[in-house]
Scaffold this motif. Structure first.
Motif, PDB file in Angstrom:
ATOM      1  N   LEU A 120      48.571  -3.315  61.612  1.00  0.00           N
ATOM      2  CA  LEU A 120      48.869  -2.683  62.894  1.00  0.00           C
ATOM      3  C   LEU A 120      49.169  -3.716  63.978  1.00  0.00           C
ATOM      4  O   LEU A 120      49.934  -3.448  64.906  1.00  0.00           O
ATOM      5  N   GLY A 121      48.582  -4.897  63.843  1.00  0.00           N
ATOM      6  CA  GLY A 121      48.835  -5.959  64.809  1.00  0.00           C
ATOM      7  C   GLY A 121      50.270  -6.455  64.792  1.00  0.00           C
ATOM      8  O   GLY A 121      50.715  -7.113  65.734  1.00  0.00           O
ATOM      9  N   HIS A 122      51.014  -6.144  63.749  1.00  0.00           N
ATOM     10  CA  HIS A 122      52.407  -6.571  63.646  1.00  0.00           C
ATOM     11  C   HIS A 122      53.405  -5.535  64.151  1.00  0.00           C
ATOM     12  O   HIS A 122      54.604  -5.794  64.189  1.00  0.00           O
ATOM     13  N   LEU A 123      52.927  -4.354  64.523  1.00  0.00           N
ATOM     14  CA  LEU A 123      53.819  -3.307  65.007  1.00  0.00           C
ATOM     15  C   LEU A 123      54.224  -3.578  66.454  1.00  0.00           C
ATOM     16  O   LEU A 123      53.412  -4.048  67.261  1.00  0.00           O
ATOM     17  N   PRO A 124      55.472  -3.267  66.806  1.00  0.00           N
ATOM     18  CA  PRO A 124      55.893  -3.445  68.199  1.00  0.00           C
ATOM     19  C   PRO A 124      55.227  -2.381  69.084  1.00  0.00           C
ATOM     20  O   PRO A 124      54.895  -1.296  68.620  1.00  0.00           O
ATOM     21  N   PHE A 125      55.055  -2.717  70.345  1.00  0.00           N
ATOM     22  CA  PHE A 125      54.457  -1.758  71.271  1.00  0.00           C
ATOM     23  C   PHE A 125      54.964  -2.023  72.684  1.00  0.00           C
ATOM     24  O   PHE A 125      55.448  -3.116  72.986  1.00  0.00           O
ATOM     25  N   THR A 126      54.866  -1.024  73.515  1.00  0.00           N
ATOM     26  CA  THR A 126      55.152  -1.161  74.939  1.00  0.00           C
ATOM     27  C   THR A 126      53.984  -0.544  75.698  1.00  0.00           C
ATOM     28  O   THR A 126      53.397   0.442  75.256  1.00  0.00           O
ATOM     29  N   GLU A 127      53.657  -1.150  76.827  1.00  0.00           N
ATOM     30  CA  GLU A 127      52.548  -0.628  77.623  1.00  0.00           C
ATOM     31  C   GLU A 127      52.999   0.613  78.366  1.00  0.00           C
ATOM     32  O   GLU A 127      54.114   0.689  78.861  1.00  0.00           O
ATOM     33  N   LYS A 128      52.140   1.584  78.425  1.00  0.00           N
ATOM     34  CA  LYS A 128      52.396   2.846  79.132  1.00  0.00           C
ATOM     35  C   LYS A 128      51.170   3.185  79.960  1.00  0.00           C
ATOM     36  O   LYS A 128      50.046   2.866  79.584  1.00  0.00           O
ATOM     37  N   GLN A 129      51.394   3.848  81.072  1.00  0.00           N
ATOM     38  CA  GLN A 129      50.281   4.365  81.858  1.00  0.00           C
ATOM     39  C   GLN A 129      50.025   5.791  81.399  1.00  0.00           C
ATOM     40  O   GLN A 129      50.947   6.604  81.307  1.00  0.00           O
ATOM     41  N   VAL A 130      48.770   6.084  81.097  1.00  0.00           N
ATOM     42  CA  VAL A 130      48.381   7.404  80.606  1.00  0.00           C
ATOM     43  C   VAL A 130      47.527   8.101  81.641  1.00  0.00           C
ATOM     44  O   VAL A 130      46.564   7.522  82.145  1.00  0.00           O
ATOM     45  N   VAL A 131      47.880   9.341  81.956  1.00  0.00           N
ATOM     46  CA  VAL A 131      47.070  10.146  82.876  1.00  0.00           C
ATOM     47  C   VAL A 131      46.377  11.214  82.034  1.00  0.00           C
ATOM     48  O   VAL A 131      47.030  12.001  81.340  1.00  0.00           O
ATOM     49  N   THR A 132      45.052  11.248  82.102  1.00  0.00           N
ATOM     50  CA  THR A 132      44.269  12.195  81.304  1.00  0.00           C
ATOM     51  C   THR A 132      44.231  13.548  82.008  1.00  0.00           C
ATOM     52  O   THR A 132      44.574  13.654  83.204  1.00  0.00           O
ATOM     53  N   PRO A 133      43.806  14.582  81.300  1.00  0.00           N
ATOM     54  CA  PRO A 133      43.688  15.907  81.936  1.00  0.00           C
ATOM     55  C   PRO A 133      42.740  15.931  83.147  1.00  0.00           C
ATOM     56  O   PRO A 133      42.852  16.800  84.000  1.00  0.00           O
ATOM     57  N   THR A 134      41.828  14.971  83.214  1.00  0.00           N
ATOM     58  CA  THR A 134      40.915  14.921  84.370  1.00  0.00           C
ATOM     59  C   THR A 134      41.519  14.174  85.546  1.00  0.00           C
ATOM     60  O   THR A 134      40.883  14.063  86.593  1.00  0.00           O
ATOM     61  N   GLY A 135      42.725  13.642  85.370  1.00  0.00           N
ATOM     62  CA  GLY A 135      43.400  12.939  86.465  1.00  0.00           C
ATOM     63  C   GLY A 135      43.180  11.444  86.462  1.00  0.00           C
ATOM     64  O   GLY A 135      43.726  10.732  87.293  1.00  0.00           O
ATOM     65  N   SER A 136      42.384  10.939  85.537  1.00  0.00           N
ATOM     66  CA  SER A 136      42.171   9.500  85.434  1.00  0.00           C
ATOM     67  C   SER A 136      43.410   8.855  84.846  1.00  0.00           C
ATOM     68  O   SER A 136      44.148   9.466  84.069  1.00  0.00           O
ATOM     69  N   SER A 137      43.631   7.608  85.192  1.00  0.00           N
ATOM     70  CA  SER A 137      44.749   6.889  84.579  1.00  0.00           C
ATOM     71  C   SER A 137      44.267   5.544  84.063  1.00  0.00           C
ATOM     72  O   SER A 137      43.317   4.976  84.547  1.00  0.00           O
ATOM     73  N   SER A 138      44.939   5.080  83.022  1.00  0.00           N
ATOM     74  CA  SER A 138      44.609   3.777  82.454  1.00  0.00           C
ATOM     75  C   SER A 138      45.878   3.184  81.858  1.00  0.00           C
ATOM     76  O   SER A 138      46.873   3.869  81.674  1.00  0.00           O
ATOM     77  N   HIS A 139      45.825   1.920  81.563  1.00  0.00           N
ATOM     78  CA  HIS A 139      46.968   1.204  80.969  1.00  0.00           C
ATOM     79  C   HIS A 139      46.737   1.005  79.511  1.00  0.00           C
ATOM     80  O   HIS A 139      45.719   0.812  79.011  1.00  0.00           O
TER      81      HIS A 139
END
Length: 56
Positions: free
Chosen positions: A37-56
């Motif tokens: 899994l460490g070799h898979l490409p990825f992009t950072e996204k901001q996620v907003v949860t149903p409670t309104g919290s956000s994280s990177h």
């Protein structure tokens, strides 16, 4: 690397208990999957949860 060699040795031992065989086999499988899994490409996204919290 030494731990992996040790786990290979343990799971190849014909006298290993079933519990230990399952434990060390699962550990090896997790390490292989984690490494892959460490070799898979990825992009950072901001996620907003149903409670309104956000994280990177």
């Amino acid at each position: 690397m030494v731990q992996i060699r040790g786990m290979h040795t343990l799971i190849r031992d014909r006298d290993i208990s079933k519990h230990d065989f399952v434990f060390y086999s699962d550990r090896l499988i997790r390490l292989v999957v984690e490494h892959g899994l460490g070799h898979l490409p990825f992009t950072e996204k901001q996620v907003v949860t149903p409670t309104g919290s956000s994280s990177h």
